[in-house]
Design an enzyme around this catalytic site. Structure first.
Site, short mmCIF file in Angstrom:
data_model
loop_
_atom_site.label_atom_id
_atom_site.label_comp_id
_atom_site.label_asym_id
_atom_site.label_seq_id
_atom_site.Cartn_x
_atom_site.Cartn_y
_atom_site.Cartn_z
N SER A 62 -6.25 -10.89 -17.12
CA SER A 62 -6.05 -10.31 -18.45
C SER A 62 -6.70 -11.23 -19.47
O SER A 62 -6.33 -12.41 -19.59
CB SER A 62 -4.57 -10.18 -18.77
OG SER A 62 -4.43 -9.98 -20.17
N HIS B 196 -8.86 -6.96 -16.84
CA HIS B 196 -7.72 -6.24 -17.42
C HIS B 196 -7.74 -6.41 -18.94
O HIS B 196 -7.76 -7.53 -19.46
CB HIS B 196 -6.43 -6.81 -16.83
CG HIS B 196 -5.19 -6.07 -17.22
ND1 HIS B 196 -4.78 -4.90 -16.61
CD2 HIS B 196 -4.25 -6.33 -18.17
CE1 HIS B 196 -3.65 -4.49 -17.15
NE2 HIS B 196 -3.30 -5.33 -18.11
N ASP C 150 -5.90 -5.57 -22.40
CA ASP C 150 -4.62 -5.21 -23.00
C ASP C 150 -4.81 -4.75 -24.43
O ASP C 150 -5.03 -5.55 -25.33
CB ASP C 150 -3.66 -6.40 -22.95
CG ASP C 150 -3.13 -6.66 -21.55
OD1 ASP C 150 -2.60 -5.71 -20.95
OD2 ASP C 150 -3.24 -7.81 -21.07
N MET D 32 -3.25 -3.19 -27.70
CA MET D 32 -1.93 -3.07 -28.36
C MET D 32 -2.12 -2.61 -29.80
O MET D 32 -3.03 -3.08 -30.49
CB MET D 32 -1.22 -4.42 -28.36
CG MET D 32 -1.09 -5.04 -26.98
SD MET D 32 -0.12 -6.54 -27.03
CE MET D 32 -0.38 -7.16 -25.36
N HIS E 64 -5.43 -1.17 -20.26
CA HIS E 64 -3.97 -0.94 -20.34
C HIS E 64 -3.63 -0.65 -21.79
O HIS E 64 -3.64 -1.54 -22.64
CB HIS E 64 -3.28 -2.23 -19.83
CG HIS E 64 -1.80 -2.21 -19.90
ND1 HIS E 64 -1.04 -3.36 -19.72
CD2 HIS E 64 -0.91 -1.21 -20.14
CE1 HIS E 64 0.24 -3.06 -19.84
NE2 HIS E 64 0.35 -1.77 -20.11
N MET F 4 -1.25 -0.01 -24.63
CA MET F 4 0.12 -0.13 -25.14
C MET F 4 0.11 0.39 -26.57
O MET F 4 0.10 -0.37 -27.54
CB MET F 4 0.57 -1.60 -25.06
CG MET F 4 0.86 -2.04 -23.63
SD MET F 4 0.82 -3.82 -23.41
CE MET F 4 -0.93 -4.05 -23.11
N MET G 202 5.29 -3.06 -14.95
CA MET G 202 5.41 -4.21 -15.87
C MET G 202 6.54 -5.12 -15.37
O MET G 202 7.67 -4.67 -15.19
CB MET G 202 5.74 -3.75 -17.29
CG MET G 202 4.64 -2.99 -18.01
SD MET G 202 3.08 -3.87 -18.23
CE MET G 202 3.59 -5.37 -19.05
N GLY H 87 3.67 -6.71 -24.45
CA GLY H 87 3.43 -7.19 -25.82
C GLY H 87 2.83 -8.58 -25.89
O GLY H 87 2.03 -8.85 -26.77
N ASP I 254 2.11 -6.50 -13.51
CA ASP I 254 1.57 -7.13 -14.73
C ASP I 254 2.66 -7.91 -15.46
O ASP I 254 3.63 -7.31 -15.96
CB ASP I 254 1.02 -6.00 -15.62
CG ASP I 254 0.31 -6.51 -16.87
OD1 ASP I 254 0.21 -7.73 -17.05
OD2 ASP I 254 -0.14 -5.65 -17.66
C1 DX5 Z 1 1.54 -7.98 -21.55
C2 DX5 Z 1 0.23 -7.68 -20.91
C3 DX5 Z 1 -0.14 -8.55 -19.75
C4 DX5 Z 1 -0.20 -10.03 -20.07
C5 DX5 Z 1 -0.06 -10.82 -18.81
O1 DX5 Z 1 1.86 -6.94 -22.43
O2 DX5 Z 1 0.20 -6.35 -20.43
O3 DX5 Z 1 -1.35 -8.11 -19.16
O4 DX5 Z 1 -1.38 -10.38 -20.70
O5 DX5 Z 1 -0.02 -12.16 -19.17
P1 DX5 Z 1 0.68 -13.30 -18.31
O6 DX5 Z 1 -0.02 -13.33 -16.99
O7 DX5 Z 1 0.49 -14.51 -19.12
O8 DX5 Z 1 2.13 -12.89 -18.16
ZN ZN Z 2 -1.51 -5.53 -19.23
#
Ligand code: DX5
Ligand code: ZN
Length: 210
Positions: free
Chosen positions: A7, A32, A34, A36, A65, A67, A135, A140, A171
Site C-alpha cells: 500500500s 495497492h 488506498d 479515501m 481500494h 473508501m 479489513m 482510514g 488489509d
Molecule cells: C487502511 C488501508 C490499508 C493500510 C495498510 O485503510 O486500507 O491499506 O494502508 O497499512 P498498514 O500495513 O500500515 O496497516
Molecule cells: Zn487498503
C-alpha cells in the site's frame, strides 16, 4: 504462493513515481492504492488523476481500494485512470450496482468488508466478485494493530467461496506474524504498508511476509 500488494499509503508521497518503480523492481505483485474521501473514513488521500499519472511507470496491476461514500460516481474515472481491480465497500451506497458497473468495464471487482461487517453480506454477489478484501483494521489509516478475530473470518469466507475463483485479500496490520495467520486460513493476497516501507530494502521486507 501468496501475493504481496504494497500500500503506497506508507510511501514517500513527494516521490511516488520512484516509490512505484522501486516496488516493481523489488518484486511486488501489485500496487495497492488506498483512495479515501474524508467522509466514508476520516482521512483524505488521492484520486484518479494521481493514479493516472503513476500508470505509465509500471505494468504491475493497480489494486484500487475505494473508501468513499458513493463509489458509483467514481468507478469509471478509476477505470479510465488504469485500475485493474476496483474494490468497493459493502457498507457503501449502491454497492451491488457498483460491482456490476465495474464488471462492465471488463476489469476485476472486489468487495471490502470492515472488521464489524458480517461476511454473509457477500452471499448475494458471489458470482460477481473477483476479490474479497477483508479489513483487519478499521479503514482510514496505516500503522494500526491487526484485529485478532480476522483469521477466523477469513476461514469462514474461504468456505463460502468454495468452488468460486474469487481471491481473499487481507488489509491492515500485516507483518510476518499476522501474515502467516492469514495465509494459514486461506488469504491469497496480503496488503501491507508499514511492513513494506519500514526499511529501504523493500524486497527483503516483502520476502519476510511471504
Ligand atoms: C487502511 C488501508 C490499508 C493500510 C495498510 O485503510 O486500507 O491499506 O494502508 O497499512 P498498514 O500495513 O500500515 O496497516
Ligand atoms: Zn487498503
Amino acid at each position: 504462493m501468496v501475493l504481496i500488494a504494497p500500500s503506497i499509503l506508507s510511501a514517500d508521497f513527494s516521490c511516488l513515481k520512484d516509490e512505484i518503480k522501486a516496488l516493481d523492481a523489488a518484486g511486488a505483485d501489485m500496487i495497492h492504492l488506498d483512495v479515501m474521501d474524508g467522509h466514508f473514513v476520516p482521512n483524505l488521500t488521492f484520486g484518479a488523476p494521481v493514479i493516472k499519472s503513476l500508470r505509465v511507470h509500471t505494468k504491475l496491476p493497480f489494486d484500487t481500494h475505494l473508501m468513499v461514500d458513493n463509489p458509483a460516481l467514481l468507478v469509471e474515472s478509476f477505470y479510465q485512470a488504469g485500475a485493474d481491480i476496483i474494490t468497493v465497500h459493502a457498507e457503501c451506497k449502491d454497492f451491488t450496482k457498483t460491482l456490476q458497473k465495474i464488471k462492465s468495464f471488463g476489469i476485476k471487482a472486489g468487495v471490502a468488508l470492515k472488521p464489524s461487517t458480517d461476511e454473509n453480506i457477500i452471499l448475494d454477489v458471489l458470482d460477481m466478485i473477483d476479490v474479497v478484501l477483508v479489513m483487519s483494521v478499521e479503514p482510514g489509516f496505516g500503522g494500526q494493530s491487526f484485529i485478532k478475530t480476522t483469521p477466523d473470518k477469513i476461514a469462514r469466507i474461504k468456505k463460502m467461496l468454495a468452488g468460486k475463483p474469487a481471491q481473499i485479500e487481507v488489509d491492515g496490520g500485516i507483518n510476518a506474524v499476522t501474515a502467516q495467520l492469514c495465509v494459514h486460513q486461506g488469504a491469497d493476497i496480503l496488503v501491507a504498508g508499514t511492513a513494506v516501507f519500514q526499511t529501504k530494502d523493500y524486497r527483503q521486507n516483502m520476502d519476510a511476509l511471504r
